[in-house]
Design an enzyme around this catalytic site. Structure first.
Site, short mmCIF file in Angstrom:
data_model
loop_
_atom_site.label_atom_id
_atom_site.label_comp_id
_atom_site.label_asym_id
_atom_site.label_seq_id
_atom_site.Cartn_x
_atom_site.Cartn_y
_atom_site.Cartn_z
N LYS A 17 0.84 -1.22 0.00
CA LYS A 17 0.00 0.00 0.00
C LYS A 17 0.87 1.26 0.00
CE LYS A 17 -2.16 -1.22 3.84
NZ LYS A 17 -1.58 -2.54 4.11
N ARG A 92 -10.52 1.30 6.87
CA ARG A 92 -10.32 -0.14 7.06
C ARG A 92 -11.32 -0.75 8.05
NH1 ARG A 92 -4.17 -1.44 8.21
NH2 ARG A 92 -3.66 0.57 7.33
N ARG A 131 11.54 -5.81 5.88
CA ARG A 131 11.47 -4.38 5.49
C ARG A 131 12.09 -3.48 6.57
NH1 ARG A 131 5.49 -2.07 5.61
NH2 ARG A 131 5.70 -2.99 7.67
N ARG A 163 10.19 -1.79 11.68
CA ARG A 163 9.11 -1.17 12.44
C ARG A 163 8.76 -1.97 13.68
NH1 ARG A 163 4.24 0.26 8.41
NH2 ARG A 163 3.08 -1.12 9.79
N ARG A 175 -2.39 -8.18 13.25
CA ARG A 175 -2.73 -7.31 12.10
C ARG A 175 -3.47 -8.10 11.02
NH1 ARG A 175 3.04 -5.30 11.56
NH2 ARG A 175 2.65 -4.48 9.49
P1 AP5 Z 1 4.74 -1.73 1.99
O1 AP5 Z 1 4.49 -0.83 0.83
O2 AP5 Z 1 5.46 -1.18 3.16
O3 AP5 Z 1 3.36 -2.45 2.42
P2 AP5 Z 1 2.11 -1.89 3.21
O4 AP5 Z 1 0.90 -2.52 2.61
O5 AP5 Z 1 2.16 -0.41 3.29
O6 AP5 Z 1 2.39 -2.58 4.62
P3 AP5 Z 1 2.15 -2.04 6.09
O7 AP5 Z 1 2.89 -2.94 7.00
O8 AP5 Z 1 2.44 -0.59 6.16
O9 AP5 Z 1 0.62 -2.32 6.21
P4 AP5 Z 1 -0.23 -2.32 7.53
O10 AP5 Z 1 -1.61 -2.18 7.02
O11 AP5 Z 1 0.07 -3.48 8.40
O12 AP5 Z 1 0.36 -1.05 8.29
P5 AP5 Z 1 -0.11 0.45 8.39
O13 AP5 Z 1 1.06 1.30 8.60
O14 AP5 Z 1 -1.04 0.82 7.32
O15 AP5 Z 1 5.52 -3.01 1.43
C1 AP5 Z 1 5.99 -3.99 2.32
C2 AP5 Z 1 7.37 -4.49 1.88
O16 AP5 Z 1 7.23 -5.21 0.67
C3 AP5 Z 1 8.39 -3.38 1.60
O17 AP5 Z 1 9.67 -3.78 1.97
C4 AP5 Z 1 8.30 -3.21 0.08
O18 AP5 Z 1 9.51 -2.73 -0.46
C5 AP5 Z 1 8.02 -4.62 -0.36
N1 AP5 Z 1 7.19 -4.68 -1.55
C6 AP5 Z 1 6.15 -3.85 -1.86
N2 AP5 Z 1 5.61 -4.21 -3.03
C7 AP5 Z 1 6.31 -5.31 -3.46
C8 AP5 Z 1 6.21 -6.15 -4.59
N3 AP5 Z 1 5.32 -5.94 -5.57
N4 AP5 Z 1 7.07 -7.19 -4.70
C9 AP5 Z 1 7.98 -7.42 -3.75
N5 AP5 Z 1 8.16 -6.64 -2.65
C10 AP5 Z 1 7.31 -5.60 -2.51
O19 AP5 Z 1 -0.91 0.39 9.77
C11 AP5 Z 1 -0.20 0.11 10.96
C12 AP5 Z 1 -1.13 0.17 12.15
O20 AP5 Z 1 -1.70 1.50 12.24
C13 AP5 Z 1 -2.32 -0.75 12.09
O21 AP5 Z 1 -2.01 -2.04 12.58
C14 AP5 Z 1 -3.30 -0.01 13.02
O22 AP5 Z 1 -2.97 -0.20 14.37
C15 AP5 Z 1 -3.05 1.44 12.66
N6 AP5 Z 1 -3.90 1.90 11.56
C16 AP5 Z 1 -3.52 2.17 10.28
N7 AP5 Z 1 -4.58 2.57 9.55
C17 AP5 Z 1 -5.64 2.55 10.37
C18 AP5 Z 1 -7.02 2.85 10.20
N8 AP5 Z 1 -7.54 3.21 9.02
N9 AP5 Z 1 -7.82 2.74 11.28
C19 AP5 Z 1 -7.35 2.37 12.47
N10 AP5 Z 1 -6.06 2.05 12.70
C20 AP5 Z 1 -5.22 2.13 11.66
MG MG Z 2 2.38 0.96 4.85
#
Ligand code: AP5
Ligand code: MG
Length: 225
Positions: A17, A92, A131, A163, A175
């Site tokens: 994402k 989400r 990552r 992270r 998660r």
């Molecule tokens: P990356 O782009 O970092 O993936 P991502 O989907 O952004 O992963 P996140 O871990 O950030 O998702 P998440 O939903 O768990 O965390 P978030 O911060 O949103 O890619 C991952 C890795 O893969 C990287 O190394 C990248 O280089 C590699 N990669 C990417 N594409 C690739 C490909 N095609 N092929 C190979 N490698 C690839 O949320 C964290 C926390 O915040 C949640 O748990 C929750 O507590 C809170 N939170 C966030 N949003 C909300 C919300 N809307 N409401 C309530 N709480 C929320």
């Molecule tokens: Mg992310």
């Protein structure tokens, strides 16, 4: 100019994402909003709210809708004079979708489009545990990037690291559970409304190549060269 487009990137943890949102924003000149990055900024604050958010994120639990509602209401005004905005990881929950829909109606945003990044859980687990990210500017680094070894962010010079919520297996599993329980119903709703396009989020064995191919596929679906 009046805001015309909201593009949402959805997907399980590690599906790309953040990676794809940033590429899309660079290409389209849109604004970018990541609820995860925003919440991590709050989590740095030494306040009751900051501590509550930190504790929730570290456990891998979705932060309550009451908190995200206040955040999105405040942030949305920043996007009104932009041609579009890319949302990463918001909404989400079903409640967050309602909050967003109220806002889109209020500001009469005509286009809302969702891309869902689909990747096997096995691959996602590998990505998350390898990552590194920048805690300051949230840049993302693949294991074969030079910065991965030097641990210095090429954008802002901060020390990059794995992270906190990727360091603990229980938090990662939580998660995924939260995603199935609370986010999958939102995804299915968008699908039923014809708003959602599914993209294979891992289109080559080479990570760098795959990232480019996924980006191209999103552009193709948007009808952009
Ligand atoms: P990356 O782009 O970092 O993936 P991502 O989907 O952004 O992963 P996140 O871990 O950030 O998702 P998440 O939903 O768990 O965390 P978030 O911060 O949103 O890619 C991952 C890795 O893969 C990287 O190394 C990248 O280089 C590699 N990669 C990417 N594409 C690739 C490909 N095609 N092929 C190979 N490698 C690839 O949320 C964290 C926390 O915040 C949640 O748990 C929750 O507590 C809170 N939170 C966030 N949003 C909300 C919300 N809307 N409401 C309530 N709480 C929320
Ligand atoms: Mg992310």
């Amino acid at each position: 100019m009046k805001l015309q487009n909201v593009i949402l990137l959805m997907g399980p943890p590690g599906s790309g994402k953040g990676t794809q949102s940033k590429l899309l924003v660079d290409k389209l000149g849109f604004a970018y909003f990541s609820m995860g990055d925003t919440l991590r900024e709050f989590a740095k604050m030494d306040t009751d709210l900051g501590r509550e958010i930190k504790n929730t994120i570290d456990q891998g639990i979705i932060v309550p809708d009451s908190i995200t509602k206040d955040i999105i209401r405040e942030k949305f005004s920043n996007f009104l004079d932009k041609p579009g905005v890319v949302f990463d990881g918001f909404p989400r929950t079903v409640g967050q979708d309602q909050d967003l829909r109220e806002i889109l109606e209020k500001y009469e945003v005509p286009h809302f489009q969702v891309f869902f990044l689909e990747v096997d859980k096995e691959k996602l687990l590998k990505r998350l545990t390898t990552r590194k990210t920048c805690p300051n500017c949230q840049a993302i680094y693949l294991p074969d990037s030079p910065e991965y070894k030097t641990e210095i962010c090429k954008i802002c010079g901060s020390k990059i690291s794995i992270r906190k919520d990727d360091q603990d297996q229980a938090s990662i599993e939580k998660r995924f559970d939260e995603y199935i329980l609370k986010t999958k119903p939102v995804k299915e709703y968008y699908e039923s409304q014809g708003l959602l396009t599914t993209i294979a989020g891992d289109q080559a064995d080479n990570a760098e190549q795959s990232i480019k191919m996924v980006h191209q596929e999103i552009l193709n679906k948007l009808g952009i060269k």
